[in-house]
Design an enzyme around this catalytic site. Structure first.
Site, short mmCIF file in Angstrom:
data_model
loop_
_atom_site.label_atom_id
_atom_site.label_comp_id
_atom_site.label_asym_id
_atom_site.label_seq_id
_atom_site.Cartn_x
_atom_site.Cartn_y
_atom_site.Cartn_z
N ASN A 235 0.80 -1.22 0.00
CA ASN A 235 0.00 0.00 0.00
C ASN A 235 0.83 1.28 0.00
O ASN A 235 0.30 2.36 -0.22
CB ASN A 235 -0.92 -0.02 1.24
CG ASN A 235 -1.58 1.29 1.52
OD1 ASN A 235 -2.48 1.73 0.78
ND2 ASN A 235 -1.15 1.97 2.57
N HIS A 236 2.15 1.20 0.20
CA HIS A 236 2.98 2.38 0.38
C HIS A 236 3.18 3.13 -0.94
O HIS A 236 3.11 2.55 -2.02
CB HIS A 236 4.34 1.99 0.95
CG HIS A 236 5.06 0.99 0.10
ND1 HIS A 236 4.77 -0.35 0.13
CD2 HIS A 236 6.05 1.14 -0.82
CE1 HIS A 236 5.56 -1.00 -0.73
NE2 HIS A 236 6.34 -0.10 -1.32
N TYR B 5 4.09 9.34 -11.30
CA TYR B 5 3.22 8.51 -10.45
C TYR B 5 2.42 7.52 -11.29
O TYR B 5 2.35 6.32 -10.98
CB TYR B 5 2.29 9.42 -9.66
CG TYR B 5 1.23 8.71 -8.85
CD1 TYR B 5 1.54 8.16 -7.61
CD2 TYR B 5 -0.07 8.60 -9.32
CE1 TYR B 5 0.57 7.52 -6.86
CE2 TYR B 5 -1.04 7.96 -8.58
CZ TYR B 5 -0.73 7.42 -7.35
OH TYR B 5 -1.69 6.78 -6.61
N LYS C 35 2.19 3.17 -11.42
CA LYS C 35 0.95 2.42 -11.23
C LYS C 35 0.63 1.55 -12.45
O LYS C 35 0.12 0.44 -12.31
CB LYS C 35 -0.20 3.38 -10.92
CG LYS C 35 -0.04 4.13 -9.61
CD LYS C 35 0.07 3.19 -8.42
CE LYS C 35 0.11 3.92 -7.10
NZ LYS C 35 0.20 3.00 -5.95
N GLU D 6 -5.14 12.44 3.86
CA GLU D 6 -4.56 13.77 4.07
C GLU D 6 -3.62 14.15 2.92
O GLU D 6 -3.65 15.28 2.43
CB GLU D 6 -3.82 13.80 5.40
CG GLU D 6 -3.22 15.15 5.74
CD GLU D 6 -2.50 15.14 7.07
OE1 GLU D 6 -1.68 16.05 7.30
OE2 GLU D 6 -2.75 14.22 7.87
#
Length: 292
Positions: free
Chosen positions: A119-120, A183, A187, A221
């Protein structure tokens, strides 16, 4: 056109979500009782919420993240919520030694492993690509290579337990939107590697499931801080997102989409009219707020 599609995509997604998720899904929280689970990125956001759900389900937990002080608090809370056991190892996932350290702890403490939740993520801005290839390399190391390294190290124990690998990914790994090039690349890489690995496990008749989680905008957040001034949408709740991931993992689903209507709708429109979807995405962003 933008308003029409904002109405159309959720409706389309709702229909798809109903079609794919209306079949009986016999999830029972007791399915996770006593299971031995590693959760990465567990000090905040979705990872923290997954840890709390698993604790309530009386799982054994080994949590990892960079910040030790936060991990200590999460472990304390997990024990209060009823975790069968809870431990942590702090460290950066780009460390070559961390995967072996985590798996050695699981072996010594539990004698095995039932579920690995990856999950990091590394830090990456929501901005125009600056040409910083070094940042791309660093992000690939954390967001992709470390996933491969940890899954590889865990496979022997997961084969023995007939366990599960859970890969937390993103809609950015299926649809290349603006301002997320590094990013998004990481993914897409996760999707390619773990989808291919799943095929190989099936061919070899290895009973280890791989669940790929395709997530939209979630109210963590870090995500809200990064994109709330650019994306006007309301983020989906991280608590519910975390529970859906655990549910999908327990049921050994191929894929979890959350929020299901939005993600499924976007993926279908991408298949039918990719240029239209690209145009909608560009027009929905507050581009004037994006820093170069």
């Amino acid at each position: 056109m933008g308003l029409l599609l904002k109405i159309f995509i959720p409706l389309l997604g709702a229909a798809l979500a109903f079609y794919f998720y209306s079949a009986p899904q016999n999830f029972n929280e007791e399915m996770l009782r006593g299971k031995r689970v590693i959760v990465t990125g567990a000090s905040s956001g979705i990872g923290e919420q997954m840890a709390y759900h698993l604790a309530r389900m009386e799982a054994h937990l080994l949590l990892t993240a960079r910040t030790e002080a936060k991990l200590q608090k999460v472990v304390e809370r997990c024990l209060e919520l009823g975790a069968a056991s809870a431990h942590y190892i702090s460290g950066s996932m780009d460390s070559p030694s961390l995967p072996e350290e985590l798996l050695r702890e699981a072996e010594n403490t539990w004698g095995g492993l039932d579920m690995l939740i990856l999950n990091h993520i590394g830090q990456s801005g929501f901005t125009y690509f600056s040409g910083d290839v070094g940042h791309v390399r660093k992000l690939m190391e954390i967001n992709f290579v470390s996933y491969v390294a940890l899954a590889t190290a865990a496979l022997p124990m997961l084969k023995e337990s007939e366990g599960s690998i859970v890969v937390v990914s993103s809609i950015a790994g299926r649809i290349g939107g603006p301002f997320t090039a590094p990013y998004s690349a990481t993914k897409f890489a996760l999707d390619g590697f773990f989808s291919s690995l799943r095929q190989e496990l099936i061919i070899d008749k290895v009973n280890v499931s791989i669940t790929l989680c395709i997530l939209g905008y979630i109210n963590t957040e870090s995500a809200v801080r990064a994109v709330s001034h650019i994306i006007p949408d309301t983020p989906a709740p991280k608590e519910e997102c975390a529970l859906e991931i655990i549910r999908g993992a327990a049921l050994r689903q191929r894929e979890v989409r959350y929020p299901p209507r939005t993600v499924s709708g976007m993926l279908l429109v991408r298949s039918l009219a990719p240029e239209l979807l690209d145009s909608i995405i560009r027009s929905s962003y507050r581009v004037e707020n994006v820093r170069r």
